[in-house]
Design an enzyme around this catalytic site. Structure first.
Site, PDB file in Angstrom:
ATOM      1  CG  ASP A 163      20.047  49.925  17.455  1.00  0.00           C
ATOM      2  OD1 ASP A 163      19.482  50.855  18.239  1.00  0.00           O
ATOM      3  OD2 ASP A 163      20.455  48.690  18.249  1.00  0.00           O
TER       4      ASP A 163
ATOM      5  CB  VAL B  98      26.131  50.295  24.600  1.00  0.00           C
ATOM      6  CG1 VAL B  98      27.062  49.302  23.868  1.00  0.00           C
ATOM      7  CG2 VAL B  98      25.910  51.514  24.005  1.00  0.00           C
TER       8      VAL B  98
ATOM      9  CE  LYS C  87      -4.449  51.453  21.551  1.00  0.00           C
ATOM     10  NZ  LYS C  87      -5.365  50.216  21.377  1.00  0.00           N
TER      11      LYS C  87
ATOM     12  CB  ALA D  63      20.698  44.271  26.510  1.00  0.00           C
TER      13      ALA D  63
ATOM     14  CB  THR E 113       9.475  54.379  24.566  1.00  0.00           C
ATOM     15  OG1 THR E 113      10.035  55.321  24.754  1.00  0.00           O
ATOM     16  CG2 THR E 113       8.461  54.463  25.647  1.00  0.00           C
TER      17      THR E 113
ATOM     18  CD  GLU F 205      14.656  49.094  18.148  1.00  0.00           C
ATOM     19  OE1 GLU F 205      13.694  49.732  18.439  1.00  0.00           O
ATOM     20  OE2 GLU F 205      15.970  49.338  18.862  1.00  0.00           O
TER      21      GLU F 205
ATOM     22  CE  LYS G 158      22.442  48.775  20.620  1.00  0.00           C
ATOM     23  NZ  LYS G 158      22.278  47.499  20.522  1.00  0.00           N
TER      24      LYS G 158
ATOM     25  CB  ILE H  20      11.866  46.810  27.799  1.00  0.00           C
ATOM     26  CG1 ILE H  20      12.688  46.299  26.693  1.00  0.00           C
ATOM     27  CG2 ILE H  20      12.875  47.085  28.988  1.00  0.00           C
ATOM     28  CD1 ILE H  20      13.552  46.953  25.969  1.00  0.00           C
TER      29      ILE H  20
ATOM     30  N   GLY I  59      11.652  39.342  19.461  1.00  0.00           N
ATOM     31  CA  GLY I  59      11.601  40.561  20.254  1.00  0.00           C
ATOM     32  C   GLY I  59      13.435  40.987  20.067  1.00  0.00           C
TER      33      GLY I  59
END
Length: 819
Positions: free
Chosen positions: A680, A611, A509, A613, A557, A669, A684, A477, A666
């Site tokens: 998930d 909710v 990182k 996308a 994230t 998750e 929502k 994303i 993708g």
């Protein structure tokens, strides 16, 4: 006649002086009549002060500084003068002059004292040296120039260090001298003389003062101040990158700008020119063709209301308050009389109409003396308790908008406070004179740069806005979002007047920051080469310390640790856009707290992509509620991953293969159990329930799972897929059972009243969910207004492109709300 003045930065190096010689040659060739004033070479005055102080302390290192001073001028002669005879003559004259300075400094060294009178004489060697050398360079270039020591024409009293000019005598001397000397006069700035020929200096801005005196004495047509900036700018370019030159302004505006920190001119020195109504031009030595700024008495009634924005970056605010001040005449006189007696300059004054308090700003170094002076003056009232002890607030600054036309346009103050408020900047005190020439606001010193940029954008770039993005998460994303921003930025600049700068970026990182904006064509390299390992607390702290206007935090994230910082971020008046569902599906009390903090700080907390996308699900729900509709029921296929899986479960492939494919695309998750467990989806429907005002927590959502025993207990994702494969017959039986009835399987979430459920259902052709395909989501709103035919929102509910696009849209919406 024009009077030109070049400052120290303009004559700092021989190469720069050659540029000035070219400018003056052009003036002479064009037939202009002019005289020119020079400051000492850049840094020389400070050097003379330092060597004098060393000598007065008995420190023989002053000699090293003197040698460097002398050699610098000899080097300038060698580089500027190619005519050997002229070079020798000039070098000899400089050696003679500098020998006098050497002996003078030795005298200071012997007596261990540098009096103000001596210091004025020492400092005069800076301007005398630079002006003489440049006059010789002009002669070499074919300009008939003469060196004029200003001590011959500018007469003062004996207030050494800041001498008072005898105007009548000075103007008479100037007129007389220039009538007898028709050549181009190259004049020493800053210095003058008192009775008996004693050398004096004119104080701060002395070279400007010299130019102003000459212009007044000669009734000049214009003064040109040549410096290293292109005129007076709308704001300090070191703090406001988009500052630009003000073409025209009045003397009053210029004085206000200077009072509030603009360093280009020092108004007290220009009073002689102002009194003679001589226009002033501020020009750039390094861009001689640029018109710069014209300062005159003429105002432009059709011009911009605000001419410039300036600041004083460190003040202390003292407040005198108490019931004993109300209606008592003479209070202000006593306050400011006590300050005057203590020799304290007041920068700003403000008083409320209640007469209960008077606040004034002073330099921080004077704050304690100011408090003591006022408390001494009101000792009796303080002892009786009718006047409070003086309150001193430190680490503040003053920001001011300036312009003579502000009086003609209503709403200026409203725009100022709206710009500050949208960026979470609190006004500690406010001052505005009846002339409406400036509106001044006292704010926290740490907010100065943010305030200057916010106000500059509001008043000068009202059709243009820069958003500063701090982004965590650059996976599917986040990486897609960065690409979309890069591709669309030019369009947004040209068509929407909006520029998006990613100034902070982090992955799992590393983290990297660039206040000017990270180059999005090379963001991966920037992160790879970043020096700092990721530390969320440090990232948030750095975002706070940068304190940039129009800041937005973007969390791409699904990390609960990042969500735990949301409250801190919102409390710093930074808006948030995120597809991360952790915060909005956490404990209801915390969810409410985040919303309240955002409202309190006047910032946005956006999570449309939690909710559906990129689908307008939450915004549609809010519009229904805000417009007075009542939500009776919400049903939805809310998981793009589960939609994809069940839409492809047609018996041609086993269940586990379809799940693996969805993960590779993708849609799921990283751990597909989050999707397949219904967890998930439960998050929502919980979020949607909360948007309707139903105060549910995660445990209140009924989830009816369909996974076989052992699937959720798998120790790894691969082990989970092994369990799915082993139960292929089980999943096929579920599909076949539904197919036998002419139905399809769907994972449906429902909010009915205050009850929220999630479960797999078999739906027939009369059900709207039956026609779903691909990774589509569908949300069905049954309301009072949409009761017979419910309102349906349908479209792709998973995938990096649509999710990133949803976040991108929210960023633009947040930017629009900051107007």
């Amino acid at each position: 006649m024009k009077v030109l003045k070049f400052g120290g930065s303009s004559v700092a190096e021989p190469e720069r002086i050659r540029g000035i010689v070219d400018i003056l040659k052009d003036y002479y060739a064009s037939g202009d009549h002019f005289t020119v004033v020079f400051s000492a070479f850049g840094g020389v005055t400070d050097g003379l002060i330092e060597m004098s102080e060393l000598a007065a302390r008995g420190d023989d290192r002053y000699g090293q500084l003197f040698q460097a001073f002398a050699e610098r001028h000899q080097r300038a002669i060698r580089e500027l003068l190619t005519d050997s005879k002229l070079q020798q003559e000039t070098a000899h004259q400089m050696r003679r002059s500098h020998e006098v300075l050497k002996n003078l400094l030795y005298g200071v060294f012997l007596v261990r004292e540098a009096s103000p009178r001596t210091m004025d004489y020492v400092l005069s060697f800076g301007e005398r040296s630079s002006s003489y050398i440049i006059s010789q360079a002009l002669q070499q270039a074919g300009v008939p120039a003469e060196f004029l020591d200003a001590r011959r024409v500018i007469k003062t009293d004996k207030t050494f260090g800041n001498a008072k000019v005898s105007f009548d005598k000075t103007y008479a001397k100037i007129k007389e001298y220039y009538l007898e000397h028709p050549k181009v006069q190259v004049v020493t700035g800053f210095i003058a003389s008192a009775k008996g020929g004693l050398t004096t200096t004119l104080g701060r801005g002395g070279s400007d003062y010299t130019a102003s005196l000459l212009a007044a004495g000669l009734d000049a047509d214009a003064i040109e101040i040549w410096t290293d900036v292109s005129g007076v700018l709308t704001a300090d370019p070191r703090r406001v990158k988009k500052a630009f030159t003000i073409p025209k302004m009045t003397y009053a505006e210029a004085m206000e700008m200077s009072h509030f920190g603009a360093k280009v001119i020092y108004p007290p020195t220009l009073m002689p020119a102002l009194q003679r109504r001589i226009p002033l031009f501020i020009k750039n030595t390094f861009q001689p063709d640029f018109p710069g700024t014209r300062v005159s008495e003429e105002s432009d009634p059709n011009g911009a209301a605000v001419r410039g924005i300036s600041s004083i970056n460190n003040v202390a605010l003292c407040t005198v308050s108490g019931t004993g001040m109300f209606g008592v005449p003479g209070i202000a006189a006593r306050i400011f009389g006590s300050l005057a007696s203590a020799g304290i300059n007041v920068i700003l004054i403000t008083q409320g109409s209640s007469e209960h308090a008077i606040s004034f700003a002073v330099q921080p170094t004077a704050a304690d003396r100011a408090r003591e002076a006022v408390e001494d003056a009101f000792a009796f009232e303080i002892e009786r308790g009718v006047v409070n002890e003086v309150k001193v607030e430190r680490d503040l600054c003053v920001v001011a908008i300036i312009g003579e036309n502000m009086r003609y346009q209503p709403g200026i103050s409203g725009r100022l406070f709206r710009a500050l408020g949208k960026n979470g900047i609190n006004a500690v005190a406010i001052a505005q004179g009846s002339s409406e020439l400036n509106v001044s606001v006292v704010i926290s010193r740490e907010d100065e740069t943010k305030a200057l940029n916010a106000l500059h954008e509001s008043f000068f770039l009202s059709d243009y806005k820069t958003l500063h993005l701090f982004m965590v998460g650059v996976g599917l994303i986040g990486g897609t979002l960065l690409r979309q921003i890069e591709q669309q930025n030019e369009y947004l600049r040209e068509r929407r007047g909006m520029e998006l700068k990613v100034v902070g970026l982090a992955n799992s990182k590393k983290m990297v920051f660039d206040a000017d904006g990270i180059d999005l064509t090379h963001w991966k390299r920037s992160l790879t080469e970043a020096e700092h390992a990721i530390d969320l607390a440090v990232f948030v702290g750095r975002m706070r310390d940068l304190n940039m206007s129009n800041s937005i935090f973007v969390d791409n994230t699904a990390d609960s640790r990042i969500a735990s910082f949301y409250e801190t971020i919102l409390d710093e008046s930074i808006s948030i856009s995120t597809p991360n569902k952790i915060a909005t599906s956490s404990d209801y009390t915390q969810y409410e707290r985040l919303k309240n903090v955002a409202d309190k700080r006047g910032v946005q907390f956006r999570y449309e992509t939690n909710v559906g996308a990129g689908l307008p699900v939450i915004s549609t729900l809010r519009d229904l509620i805000d417009s007075g509709d009542r939500i009776n029921k919400i049903e939805g296929v809310l998981s793009g991953s589960l939609s994809y899986i069940f839409n492809n479960l047609d018996g041609s492939r086993p269940f586990h293969e379809i799940v693996r494919e969805a993960k590779q695309k993708g849609f799921t998750e990283p751990d597909p159990r989050i999707d397949l467990s219904g967890k998930d989806v439960a998050r929502k429907i919980l979020i949607l329930a909360r948007e309707t005002g139903v105060a549910l927590n995660a445990e209140d959502v009924e989830v009816n799972g369909f996974l076989p025993d052992g699937a959720m207990e798998a120790h790894s994702v691969e082990e989970f897929f092994t369990v799915l494969e082993a139960n292929a017959d089980y999943f096929e039986s579920l599909r076949q059972s539904a197919a036998d009835d002419g139905k399809l399987l769907r994972m449906i979430a429902t909010l009915d009243g205050e009850r929220a459920t999630v479960g797999m259902q078999a739906v027939g052709g009369d059900n709207p969910f039956y026609t779903l395909s691909g990774s589509d989501n569908m949300i069905v709103f049954t309301t009072d207004r949409y009761s017979v035919r419910p309102l349906v929102v349908r479209g792709p509910g998973a995938g990096a492109e649509v999710t990133a696009a949803g976040v991108f849209a929210e960023i633009i919406q947040i930017g629009t709300s900051l107007s």
